[in-house]
Design a protein around this motif. Structure first.
Motif, PDB file in Angstrom:
ATOM      1  N   ARG A  95      -3.332 -10.232  19.631  1.00 42.72           N
ATOM      2  CA  ARG A  95      -1.977  -9.784  19.271  1.00 42.72           C
ATOM      3  C   ARG A  95      -1.759  -9.875  17.765  1.00 42.72           C
ATOM      4  O   ARG A  95      -1.281  -8.931  17.137  1.00 42.72           O
ATOM      5  CB  ARG A  95      -0.926 -10.658  19.954  1.00 42.72           C
ATOM      6  N   ARG A  98      -3.731  -7.359  16.038  1.00 42.37           N
ATOM      7  CA  ARG A  98      -3.596  -6.031  16.663  1.00 42.37           C
ATOM      8  C   ARG A  98      -4.957  -5.386  16.888  1.00 42.37           C
ATOM      9  O   ARG A  98      -5.229  -4.280  16.428  1.00 42.37           O
ATOM     10  CB  ARG A  98      -2.672  -5.154  15.836  1.00 42.37           C
ATOM     11  N   ARG A 100      -8.203  -4.596  19.765  1.00 41.77           N
ATOM     12  CA  ARG A 100      -8.395  -4.259  21.173  1.00 41.77           C
ATOM     13  C   ARG A 100      -9.723  -4.744  21.730  1.00 41.77           C
ATOM     14  O   ARG A 100      -9.960  -4.670  22.924  1.00 41.77           O
ATOM     15  CB  ARG A 100      -8.258  -2.750  21.346  1.00 41.77           C
ATOM     16  N   GLU A 116      -9.643  -4.675  26.352  1.00 41.24           N
ATOM     17  CA  GLU A 116      -8.409  -4.516  27.121  1.00 41.24           C
ATOM     18  C   GLU A 116      -8.706  -4.456  28.618  1.00 41.24           C
ATOM     19  O   GLU A 116      -7.946  -4.993  29.427  1.00 41.24           O
ATOM     20  CB  GLU A 116      -7.682  -3.251  26.689  1.00 41.24           C
ATOM     21  N   ALA A 120      -7.129  -6.744  31.565  1.00 42.36           N
ATOM     22  CA  ALA A 120      -6.455  -6.152  32.722  1.00 42.36           C
ATOM     23  C   ALA A 120      -6.966  -6.729  34.037  1.00 42.36           C
ATOM     24  O   ALA A 120      -6.203  -6.859  34.996  1.00 42.36           O
ATOM     25  CB  ALA A 120      -6.620  -4.637  32.707  1.00 42.36           C
ATOM     26  N   ILE A 128      -0.072  -8.387  30.858  1.00 42.21           N
ATOM     27  CA  ILE A 128      -0.633  -7.135  30.332  1.00 42.21           C
ATOM     28  C   ILE A 128       0.447  -6.349  29.601  1.00 42.21           C
ATOM     29  O   ILE A 128       0.225  -5.818  28.507  1.00 42.21           O
ATOM     30  CB  ILE A 128      -1.243  -6.276  31.460  1.00 42.21           C
ATOM     31  N   ALA A 129       1.630  -6.268  30.191  1.00 41.63           N
ATOM     32  CA  ALA A 129       2.733  -5.536  29.559  1.00 41.63           C
ATOM     33  C   ALA A 129       3.103  -6.160  28.222  1.00 41.63           C
ATOM     34  O   ALA A 129       3.303  -5.446  27.224  1.00 41.63           O
ATOM     35  CB  ALA A 129       3.942  -5.500  30.489  1.00 41.63           C
ATOM     36  N   ALA A 132       0.291  -5.321  25.700  1.00 37.04           N
ATOM     37  CA  ALA A 132       0.340  -3.914  25.281  1.00 37.04           C
ATOM     38  C   ALA A 132       1.502  -3.676  24.326  1.00 37.04           C
ATOM     39  O   ALA A 132       1.359  -2.977  23.313  1.00 37.04           O
ATOM     40  CB  ALA A 132       0.452  -2.997  26.493  1.00 37.04           C
ATOM     41  N   GLU A 133       2.650  -4.250  24.625  1.00 39.96           N
ATOM     42  CA  GLU A 133       3.811  -4.070  23.749  1.00 39.96           C
ATOM     43  C   GLU A 133       3.539  -4.658  22.369  1.00 39.96           C
ATOM     44  O   GLU A 133       3.852  -4.036  21.358  1.00 39.96           O
ATOM     45  CB  GLU A 133       5.043  -4.732  24.358  1.00 39.96           C
ATOM     46  N   VAL A 135       0.633  -5.178  20.846  1.00 38.85           N
ATOM     47  CA  VAL A 135      -0.446  -4.516  20.116  1.00 38.85           C
ATOM     48  C   VAL A 135      -0.099  -3.076  19.764  1.00 38.85           C
ATOM     49  O   VAL A 135      -0.361  -2.618  18.661  1.00 38.85           O
ATOM     50  CB  VAL A 135      -1.779  -4.584  20.916  1.00 38.85           C
ATOM     51  N   TYR A 136       0.508  -2.351  20.693  1.00 39.24           N
ATOM     52  CA  TYR A 136       0.758  -0.926  20.482  1.00 39.24           C
ATOM     53  C   TYR A 136       2.119  -0.595  19.903  1.00 39.24           C
ATOM     54  O   TYR A 136       2.233   0.307  19.092  1.00 39.24           O
ATOM     55  CB  TYR A 136       0.561  -0.150  21.790  1.00 39.24           C
TER      56      TYR A 136
END
Length: 140
Positions: A95, A98, A100, A116, A120, A128-129, A132-133, A135-136
């Motif tokens: 995180r 950032r 993957r 990733e 998962a 996971i949510a 993803a939030e 990092v992305y």
């Protein structure tokens, strides 16, 4: 306690920093991976290259992948995690930076990679949510 060793994908391989990108791409194809850790002559991590790096930083710019080396694409300080690190440390590292994909090191040797997809398979939907939030969402 879940450790990096428990969720990593085993069998990761280094590529020497002196190896050309065409050879790197061939190894990625053979291993069915999208990234390779890059090592110096002492087998110390000096970066990671991805299939996207090869395309965007070499081919798309008109360079010859048979003449550009993996070391030419390595930028910044490579990130890694100890095989005995807790899953929370893995998530924090990925995180915070950032990233993957994260090489897993044990006694100065590459023992695996965490992607990733590995996360998962081992985390809850909520974890996971949140990952993803973090990092992305910030990368927009």
């Amino acid at each position: 306690m879940t450790m990096a060793r428990d969720i990593m994908h085993e069998g990761a391989q280094w590529i020497p920093r002196t190896e050309t990108l065409d050879r790197a791409a061939q190894l990625m194809l053979r291993l069915d991976v999208g990234s390779l850790p890059v090592a110096d002559p002492n087998e110390r991590l000096c970066g990671i290259i991805t299939d996207r790096d090869i395309v965007t930083k070499c081919v798309a710019l008109g360079h010859d992948p048979a003449k550009v080396t993996a070391g030419d694409l390595c930028e910044g300080t490579p990130r890694w995690i100890d095989a005995e690190a807790d899953i929370g440390d893995v998530l924090q590292e990925m995180r915070e930076h950032r990233i993957r994909r994260l090489p897993v090191i044990d006694h100065k040797r590459l023992v695996g990679m965490i992607s990733e997809a590995d996360l998962a398979r081992h985390l809850s939907d909520e974890q996971i949510a949140a990952f993803a939030e973090s990092v992305y969402a910030a990368s927009r």
